[in-house]
Design a protein around this motif. Structure first.
Motif, PDB file in Angstrom:
ATOM      1  N   ALA A 303       5.019  -2.442  -0.161  1.00 23.22           N
ATOM      2  CA  ALA A 303       4.010  -1.549  -0.743  1.00 23.22           C
ATOM      3  C   ALA A 303       4.636  -0.263  -1.263  1.00 23.22           C
ATOM      4  O   ALA A 303       4.279   0.220  -2.346  1.00 23.22           O
ATOM      5  CB  ALA A 303       2.940  -1.236   0.300  1.00 23.22           C
ATOM      6  N   GLU A 304       5.589   0.292  -0.517  1.00 24.50           N
ATOM      7  CA  GLU A 304       6.182   1.570  -0.907  1.00 24.50           C
ATOM      8  C   GLU A 304       7.097   1.407  -2.117  1.00 24.50           C
ATOM      9  O   GLU A 304       7.166   2.288  -2.981  1.00 24.50           O
ATOM     10  CB  GLU A 304       6.947   2.161   0.279  1.00 24.50           C
ATOM     11  CG  GLU A 304       6.038   2.775   1.338  1.00 24.50           C
ATOM     12  CD  GLU A 304       5.162   1.756   2.051  1.00 24.50           C
ATOM     13  OE1 GLU A 304       4.002   2.100   2.391  1.00 24.50           O
ATOM     14  OE2 GLU A 304       5.624   0.608   2.272  1.00 24.50           O
ATOM     15  N   ALA A 305       7.809   0.276  -2.216  1.00 22.72           N
ATOM     16  CA  ALA A 305       8.639   0.030  -3.398  1.00 22.72           C
ATOM     17  C   ALA A 305       7.781  -0.093  -4.645  1.00 22.72           C
ATOM     18  O   ALA A 305       8.115   0.448  -5.711  1.00 22.72           O
ATOM     19  CB  ALA A 305       9.482  -1.224  -3.193  1.00 22.72           C
ATOM     20  N   GLU A 306       6.669  -0.797  -4.531  1.00 18.20           N
ATOM     21  CA  GLU A 306       5.771  -0.945  -5.680  1.00 18.20           C
ATOM     22  C   GLU A 306       5.122   0.391  -6.031  1.00 18.20           C
ATOM     23  O   GLU A 306       4.901   0.702  -7.214  1.00 18.20           O
ATOM     24  CB  GLU A 306       4.710  -2.004  -5.381  1.00 18.20           C
ATOM     25  CG  GLU A 306       5.265  -3.417  -5.278  1.00 18.20           C
ATOM     26  CD  GLU A 306       5.992  -3.850  -6.540  1.00 18.20           C
ATOM     27  OE1 GLU A 306       5.596  -3.437  -7.643  1.00 18.20           O
ATOM     28  OE2 GLU A 306       6.990  -4.598  -6.414  1.00 18.20           O
ATOM     29  N   PHE A 307       4.810   1.185  -5.019  1.00 16.97           N
ATOM     30  CA  PHE A 307       4.229   2.497  -5.272  1.00 16.97           C
ATOM     31  C   PHE A 307       5.231   3.376  -6.020  1.00 16.97           C
ATOM     32  O   PHE A 307       4.889   4.045  -7.003  1.00 16.97           O
ATOM     33  CB  PHE A 307       3.835   3.160  -3.956  1.00 16.97           C
ATOM     34  CG  PHE A 307       3.024   4.416  -4.126  1.00 16.97           C
ATOM     35  CD1 PHE A 307       1.648   4.364  -4.231  1.00 16.97           C
ATOM     36  CD2 PHE A 307       3.644   5.651  -4.221  1.00 16.97           C
ATOM     37  CE1 PHE A 307       0.897   5.514  -4.402  1.00 16.97           C
ATOM     38  CE2 PHE A 307       2.913   6.806  -4.393  1.00 16.97           C
ATOM     39  CZ  PHE A 307       1.537   6.745  -4.481  1.00 16.97           C
ATOM     40  N   ALA A 308       6.489   3.375  -5.576  1.00 17.11           N
ATOM     41  CA  ALA A 308       7.526   4.154  -6.246  1.00 17.11           C
ATOM     42  C   ALA A 308       7.696   3.703  -7.690  1.00 17.11           C
ATOM     43  O   ALA A 308       7.845   4.525  -8.603  1.00 17.11           O
ATOM     44  CB  ALA A 308       8.841   4.022  -5.485  1.00 17.11           C
ATOM     45  N   ARG A 309       7.666   2.389  -7.899  1.00 16.51           N
ATOM     46  CA  ARG A 309       7.792   1.854  -9.260  1.00 16.51           C
ATOM     47  C   ARG A 309       6.674   2.375 -10.165  1.00 16.51           C
ATOM     48  O   ARG A 309       6.912   2.740 -11.314  1.00 16.51           O
ATOM     49  CB  ARG A 309       7.766   0.332  -9.216  1.00 16.51           C
ATOM     50  CG  ARG A 309       7.632  -0.346 -10.589  1.00 16.51           C
ATOM     51  CD  ARG A 309       7.671  -1.854 -10.474  1.00 16.51           C
ATOM     52  NE  ARG A 309       8.993  -2.291 -10.101  1.00 16.51           N
ATOM     53  CZ  ARG A 309       9.989  -2.460 -10.966  1.00 16.51           C
ATOM     54  NH1 ARG A 309       9.802  -2.222 -12.254  1.00 16.51           N
ATOM     55  NH2 ARG A 309      11.163  -2.862 -10.560  1.00 16.51           N
ATOM     56  N   SER A 310       5.458   2.436  -9.651  1.00 17.82           N
ATOM     57  CA  SER A 310       4.335   2.897 -10.471  1.00 17.82           C
ATOM     58  C   SER A 310       4.501   4.362 -10.859  1.00 17.82           C
ATOM     59  O   SER A 310       4.161   4.763 -11.976  1.00 17.82           O
ATOM     60  CB  SER A 310       3.014   2.679  -9.718  1.00 17.82           C
ATOM     61  OG  SER A 310       2.912   3.550  -8.594  1.00 17.82           O
ATOM     62  N   VAL A 311       5.038   5.171  -9.926  1.00 20.80           N
ATOM     63  CA  VAL A 311       5.270   6.579 -10.237  1.00 20.80           C
ATOM     64  C   VAL A 311       6.366   6.714 -11.286  1.00 20.80           C
ATOM     65  O   VAL A 311       6.243   7.483 -12.249  1.00 20.80           O
ATOM     66  CB  VAL A 311       5.652   7.357  -8.962  1.00 20.80           C
ATOM     67  CG1 VAL A 311       6.042   8.796  -9.302  1.00 20.80           C
ATOM     68  CG2 VAL A 311       4.501   7.344  -7.966  1.00 20.80           C
ATOM     69  N   MET A 312       7.444   5.970 -11.132  1.00 20.63           N
ATOM     70  CA  MET A 312       8.526   5.999 -12.126  1.00 20.63           C
ATOM     71  C   MET A 312       8.012   5.618 -13.511  1.00 20.63           C
ATOM     72  O   MET A 312       8.321   6.271 -14.508  1.00 20.63           O
ATOM     73  CB  MET A 312       9.639   5.030 -11.715  1.00 20.63           C
ATOM     74  CG  MET A 312      10.360   5.388 -10.443  1.00 20.63           C
ATOM     75  SD  MET A 312      11.385   3.995  -9.891  1.00 20.63           S
ATOM     76  CE  MET A 312      11.971   4.623  -8.324  1.00 20.63           C
ATOM     77  N   ALA A 313       7.221   4.544 -13.547  1.00 18.39           N
ATOM     78  CA  ALA A 313       6.693   4.063 -14.831  1.00 18.39           C
ATOM     79  C   ALA A 313       5.814   5.105 -15.500  1.00 18.39           C
ATOM     80  O   ALA A 313       5.802   5.227 -16.732  1.00 18.39           O
ATOM     81  CB  ALA A 313       5.921   2.762 -14.626  1.00 18.39           C
ATOM     82  N   SER A 314       5.088   5.878 -14.709  1.00 16.96           N
ATOM     83  CA  SER A 314       4.230   6.913 -15.290  1.00 16.96           C
ATOM     84  C   SER A 314       5.047   8.037 -15.933  1.00 16.96           C
ATOM     85  O   SER A 314       4.538   8.769 -16.778  1.00 16.96           O
ATOM     86  CB  SER A 314       3.313   7.495 -14.209  1.00 16.96           C
ATOM     87  OG  SER A 314       4.043   8.302 -13.293  1.00 16.96           O
ATOM     88  N   ILE A 315       6.321   8.148 -15.540  1.00 18.86           N
ATOM     89  CA  ILE A 315       7.187   9.212 -16.065  1.00 18.86           C
ATOM     90  C   ILE A 315       8.042   8.716 -17.235  1.00 18.86           C
ATOM     91  O   ILE A 315       8.170   9.389 -18.257  1.00 18.86           O
ATOM     92  CB  ILE A 315       8.096   9.760 -14.957  1.00 18.86           C
ATOM     93  CG1 ILE A 315       7.260  10.336 -13.815  1.00 18.86           C
ATOM     94  CG2 ILE A 315       9.045  10.831 -15.500  1.00 18.86           C
ATOM     95  CD1 ILE A 315       8.069  10.636 -12.557  1.00 18.86           C
TER      96      ILE A 315
END
Length: 398
Positions: A303-315
């Motif tokens: 869950a945390e890896a996918e969450f981090a990915r979503s934040v990166m993608a937003s940037i």
């Protein structure tokens, strides 16, 4: 890239701090000056500080609102015991010490995020800024945990980041599951009976016994563990003898073992010990076997890896967030991930052209005497830290 304006505006001053740290590297558990600098800056920006966890560790505490939710952001602080060959103005002033892994840059990115938090706290909860000692040697993460990191600063998850040379600026990499291997060392002493080299039958030669053991170790990898489970045994040191006409009394083997799971590590250690003991016994020699488990595998929670990915993608956009490929290098952030959910990611720093003036002849790779962190990515790394913390505390359940 969607960078935070305040962080971009302060990039030059943070880069100056980074270069000061680079010029004054400190080895594991010796990061006294670095910890003092970090403490001074956090205090200047109105962030309370706790010092002394893991000897020289620093934790900044950024609170806002009333929510009990909390997240940890970690940067490592130590340098390597190697000589820098760069000649630019901020090259190491300490003989035999160098920031060749970019921990100076990791500190800078987290400080840039801290400076932003000092002025803008767009979240409800707590962000813990973890400046960790001794990643390279000594397990500083483990020592901070032993000193009560997660009891004194209870957090729901913890995140780490490492720079990634060779890929274009603006890229991140993250993935669930194993991203770094466990790191373990072994020492085997084979005791035979020394004799004249012209009369080998009157002694017990430990050298061919050692060779037999080294060869047999590779059958553990090829025949004992499952082929789909990664594992590496490297015998990297063999010491025996003092003269060409003497069969030595003993031979010493040393090396490392790396795996992505503790189950495979247990198997390898058990088989290595049995092979060593029985091969020695077959030749009437004795054996001393020592196996030291240094760092466990670094395993990101799903869950945390996918969450981090979503934040990166937003940037930086989805196309600039790639799947992290597991590597056999080790990382002591693994200890934190054994205690808390979280994710360890990579941020690209380019191809090394930022070192045009005064760099050494080698490539800009980690643990290379020509390495230097790329200050251009400080705003991106800091923006990621800020957006990750804000998003976690805004959306993620306790």
């Amino acid at each position: 890239m969607k960078l935070l304006d305040l962080i971009v505006d302060e990039a030059a001053s943070i880069a100056a701090i980074r270069r000061d740290i680079h010029a004054h590297p400190e080895l594991s558990f010796q990061e006294v000056r670095t910890a003092e600098l970090v403490t001074t800056k956090l205090t200047e920006w109105g962030i309370p500080v706790y010092r002394g966890l893991g000897r020289t560790g620093v934790v900044g505490i950024v609170k806002n609102g009333t929510s009990p939710r909390a997240v940890g952001l970690r940067a490592d602080m130590d340098a390597l015991p190697m000589q820098e060959i760069n000649t630019f103005a901020h090259a190491s002033k300490q003989t035999g010490k160098m920031h060749a892994c970019g921990h100076d840059g990791h500190i800078a990115m987290l400080l840039a995020a801290a400076q932003h938090f000092g002025k803008h706290r767009n979240f409800d909860g707590t962000v813990y800024l973890i400046f960790q000692p001794a990643e390279e040697f000594g397990g500083g993460a483990r020592e901070m945990i032993k000193d009560g990191l997660f009891e004194k600063f209870p957090m729901d998850a913890v995140f780490g980041m490492h720079n990634w040379p060779g890929e274009a600026i603006g890229k991140f990499a993250v993935a669930p599951g194993p991203v770094c291997a466990s790191s373990n060392e072994f020492k085997i002493i084979i005791r035979g009976r020394g004799t004249h080299a012209a009369q080998p039958h009157s002694g017990i030669d430990p050298v061919p016994i050692a060779c037999e053991i080294v060869q047999a170790f590779q059958t553990i990898i090829s025949r004992n563990k499952k082929p789909i489970d990664p594992g590496v045994i490297s015998v990297s040191m063999i010491h025996a003898g003092e003269a060409t006409n003497v069969v030595p009394e003993m031979c010493e083997l040393r090396g490392t073992v790396r795996t992505f799971t503790l189950e495979v590590l247990d198997l390898i250690e058990r088989r290595m010990q049995k092979i060593s003991a029985h091969v020695c016994a077959a030749h009437d020699a004795s054996c001393e076997f020592e196996f030291i488990r240094s760092y466990p595998p670094t395993v990101n929670s799903q869950a945390e890896a996918e969450f981090a990915r979503s934040v990166m993608a937003s940037i930086v956009g989805e196309e600039n967030v790639v799947v992290e490929k597991p590597g056999m290098g080790a990382e002591d952030f693994a200890f934190m991930l054994q205690s808390k959910p979280g994710a360890y990611c990579s941020i690209a720093i380019g191809d090394g052209t930022h070192r045009a003036a005064g760099h050494g002849a080698g490539p800009c790779m980690l643990h290379n005497p020509s390495y230097d962190f790329n200050d251009e990515i400080i705003p991106l790394g800091a923006t990621y830290w800020v957006r990750l913390a804000e998003a976690w505390l805004a959306k993620h359940p306790t």
